[in-house]
Design an enzyme around this catalytic site. Sequence first.
Site, PDB file in Angstrom:
ATOM      1  N   PHE A   1       0.810  -1.222   0.000  1.00 65.78           N
ATOM      2  CA  PHE A   1       0.000   0.000   0.000  1.00 65.78           C
ATOM      3  C   PHE A   1       0.841   1.269   0.000  1.00 65.78           C
ATOM      4  O   PHE A   1       0.365   2.340  -0.393  1.00 65.78           O
ATOM      5  CB  PHE A   1      -0.957  -0.002   1.206  1.00 65.78           C
ATOM      6  CG  PHE A   1      -0.347   0.446   2.504  1.00 65.78           C
ATOM      7  CD1 PHE A   1      -0.461   1.757   2.932  1.00 65.78           C
ATOM      8  CD2 PHE A   1       0.328  -0.457   3.320  1.00 65.78           C
ATOM      9  CE1 PHE A   1       0.092   2.167   4.144  1.00 65.78           C
ATOM     10  CE2 PHE A   1       0.872  -0.065   4.523  1.00 65.78           C
ATOM     11  CZ  PHE A   1       0.762   1.258   4.941  1.00 65.78           C
ATOM     12  N   LYS A   2       2.099   1.172   0.429  1.00 62.35           N
ATOM     13  CA  LYS A   2       2.941   2.370   0.476  1.00 62.35           C
ATOM     14  C   LYS A   2       3.124   2.997  -0.910  1.00 62.35           C
ATOM     15  O   LYS A   2       3.392   4.192  -1.030  1.00 62.35           O
ATOM     16  CB  LYS A   2       4.307   2.041   1.075  1.00 62.35           C
ATOM     17  CG  LYS A   2       4.253   1.435   2.480  1.00 62.35           C
ATOM     18  CD  LYS A   2       3.820   2.441   3.513  1.00 62.35           C
ATOM     19  CE  LYS A   2       3.718   1.833   4.904  1.00 62.35           C
ATOM     20  NZ  LYS A   2       4.983   1.496   5.512  1.00 62.35           N
TER      21      LYS A   2
END
Length: 466
Positions: free
Chosen positions: A110-111
């Site tokens: 998700f980063k």
Amino acid sequence: MNYLSTRGGMAPAPFCDILLEGLAPDGGLTLPERLPRLDATTLAAWQSLSYAELAARVLGLFIGDIPEDDLHGLTHAAYAPAVFPRIAPVKPLRDGLMLLGLSEGPTLAFKDMAMQFLGQVFEYVLVRRGQTLNILGATSGDTGSAAEYALRGKAGIAVFMLSPHGRMSAFQRAQMYSLQDGNIHNLALRGVFDECQDVVKTLAGDLDFKQRYRLGAVNSINWARIAAQVVYYVWGYLRVAPHPGGQVSFAVPSGNFGNILAGHIARQMGVPIHRLVLATNENNVLEEFFRTGLYRPRPASQTQATSSPSMDISRASNFERFVFDLVDRDPLRVTELMRSVHEQGQFDLSALRPQFEDRYGFVAGTSTHADRLRTIRQTLEETGRLVDPHTADGLKVAAQYLEPGIPMLVLETALPAKFAETIVEATGQWPAVPAGLEDLEQRPQRVEVLDCDAALVADYIRHHAL
């Protein structure tokens, strides 16, 4: 839109200035002087926007010193189909429970959702100012690779990424250490993530060193990361709200508090978020706070190595921003509380416990290794979907807070391929590796292993900074 520090010792500054600074000069974290507001009419008008268009609208509320057309170009470059073949899809599991797929980017975590924007906006600002920047960050597993993939080859930027030696999965290590770009420097420190983070804060707090070597940050202490993460809360809400103005809950695996803080910001802006469900692993400092009101960070010796390693964190850097809101944005009170943590190892806000849920929507729970294995196995058997251990933590805790008529979106944190050993233990099968990454762990790796000492890291930066 100007920004201030949670500790009150910084003159108001525009977005592009705080973007390059990272940690505030007084040791606090930057926040907007006021949060923009979103009403039902605005949200309804955004329903049909693409992700890149929505990002330009949301980020435009926080950024006053980049022209609208330029910001539009930056978000379309960050969220192009070549970068995200699919972007933030909703993945149904059962009635009322679904995943928000945030792991479709280049590093499968998700980063990427925020970091790809940071890569674009850092280069944009530096080129226009004729400046260079040395990024210093710490990672528990996913921030490092997302930052490095977003910033590799970018003009005027060098990256110095600290990671805890031997404490990430083999896939995570290979993603970072296999990069051969000249502007990427991986430093594996003999310690835990919290100690790596302490080194970053020590060097960022040395104002002479920070200015001389032009240090910046990509960890979620940088407000731009949080602002970019707010976008997917708005996006997720618009995808699943049962009716205009209807409420949605989000469950978020949490270690450093940045991901769920973005949800808090979205809720404060007016997105109809019912609950923010915080899920921790065995390192449950944050869960303990929301249960008791006592914030009691643990020393490195008490930070457990778990099968959801990106959450093996006992001192959450972003928590200070939420505390700022809890104490009605009083910087003197925040400074006093942070001093109490430094001197006494804790602070007590149990008197404010009713506000955690009633005012801010926060609830919390914890998940163990056995819980993760059971959740991964059951989710596969019941839905056909394979989830990574961190997402499993989120699913386990989310199940405690499901309510009829209120969709629950669990934020997917990574693809299962990044944590193959745990997937095999849970299911007996190896997770599929995306095309082009089959040989990742066999690629040559480039990393410097150092003792966990700020002086050693500073010396390395002196010899390699731009």
